[in-house]
Design an enzyme around this catalytic site. Structure first.
Site, short mmCIF file in Angstrom:
data_model
loop_
_atom_site.label_atom_id
_atom_site.label_comp_id
_atom_site.label_asym_id
_atom_site.label_seq_id
_atom_site.Cartn_x
_atom_site.Cartn_y
_atom_site.Cartn_z
N ASP A 207 2.16 -12.62 71.35
CA ASP A 207 1.53 -11.41 71.87
C ASP A 207 2.17 -10.18 71.22
O ASP A 207 3.31 -10.23 70.75
CB ASP A 207 1.74 -11.31 73.39
CG ASP A 207 1.05 -12.45 74.13
OD1 ASP A 207 0.09 -13.03 73.57
OD2 ASP A 207 1.49 -12.75 75.25
N1 URA Z 1 3.15 -17.28 75.64
C1 URA Z 1 2.82 -16.02 75.98
O1 URA Z 1 2.46 -15.75 77.12
N2 URA Z 1 2.92 -15.07 75.05
C2 URA Z 1 3.35 -15.30 73.78
O2 URA Z 1 3.43 -14.38 72.98
C3 URA Z 1 3.68 -16.62 73.44
C4 URA Z 1 3.58 -17.60 74.38
#
Ligand code: URA
Length: 237
Positions: A106
């Site tokens: 993310d």
């Molecule tokens: N899980 C998440 O919620 N966000 C990420 O960036 C990676 C794994």
């Protein structure tokens, strides 16, 4: 290894367009084993011969692998009209060789991200069937519910009914937990922890398989890995 034209190798390394590569060669700026070669159609065996441009070695590997310490605020994408992407963190020549992030973190997640142009390796890294562990550290608003470890082991059922594969949860104290998963559903770690009473404040990926971020690799920095190192790191079990 089969032989390759030198102009093609220079283009594949991201150093020039095809027409620029031809002129660089004709200008004598390209050397094969230390000797200027002025014919762009000249072929070499990249495994046995050295190619250089303006005195710098040209990387002739077909597939390239980069370990990036992804900073917060950067998109795991190859391009975006408005926001900075992980590819923008690389120098221009490396933005032209077809690299893409092997999986997504993310925008606000930090940590280990592999950039490669090897689709098969990326698939192996990401496919839940290959069971490559992805380890995350999460700072959470509240400690997870008492039964969270069991729910993780049994496979958390997300809000939309999707069942996650069995995962591990370790409590590290002071609102810090480690989560180990073998897949990568959308916002998976945040959704799993939120369902167990522990909304995520900050998320960081520590490792993928046996690949970890070197201690001295600061956010935004990257390092290149050779094919053997990365393949070994994914066959760690
Ligand atoms: N899980 C998440 O919620 N966000 C990420 O960036 C990676 C794994």
């Amino acid at each position: 290894m089969p032989t390759e034209r030198i102009d093609k190798l220079i283009v594949a390394a991201g150093l020039a367009s095809r027409s620029e590569a031809k002129s660089l060669i004709r200008l004598g700026r390209v050397l094969v084993d230390g000797i200027p070669v002025r014919d762009p159609a000249q072929k070499i065996d990249p495994e046995k011969q050295n190619l250089s441009l303006d005195g710098e070695a040209v990387c002739t590997a077909k597939y390239r692998y980069f370990l990036l310490h992804k900073p917060a605020g950067v998109l795991s994408a190859t391009e975006d009209s408005r926001q900075q992407t992980v590819l923008d963190l690389l120098p221009p020549e490396l933005r032209r060789i077809g690299l893409f992030p092997a999986g997504r973190l993310d925008k606000d997640t930090t940590g280990l991200l592999v950039l490669t142009n090897d689709g098969e390796l990326a698939h192996r890294m990401l496919s839940p069937k290959k069971h490559v562990e992805k380890r995350y550290l999460a700072y959470v608003e509240h400690e997870p519910d008492p039964d969270a470890e069991i729910r993780f082991e049994q496979g958390v059922i997300l809000g939309d009914g999707t069942k996650c594969l069995p995962a591990k949860l370790e409590r590290l104290g002071d609102g810090l937990v480690r989560v180990i998963i073998c897949e990568g559903k959308y916002h998976q770690v945040k959704r799993m922890l939120a369902l167990c009473g522990a909304p995520v404040i900050r998320l960081h990926r520590e490792s993928v398989g046996a690949l970890t971020l070197p201690d001295d690799l600061e956010p935004g920095e990257w390092t290149e890995l050779d094919a053997k190192t990365i393949q070994k790191a994914l066959e760690y079990r």
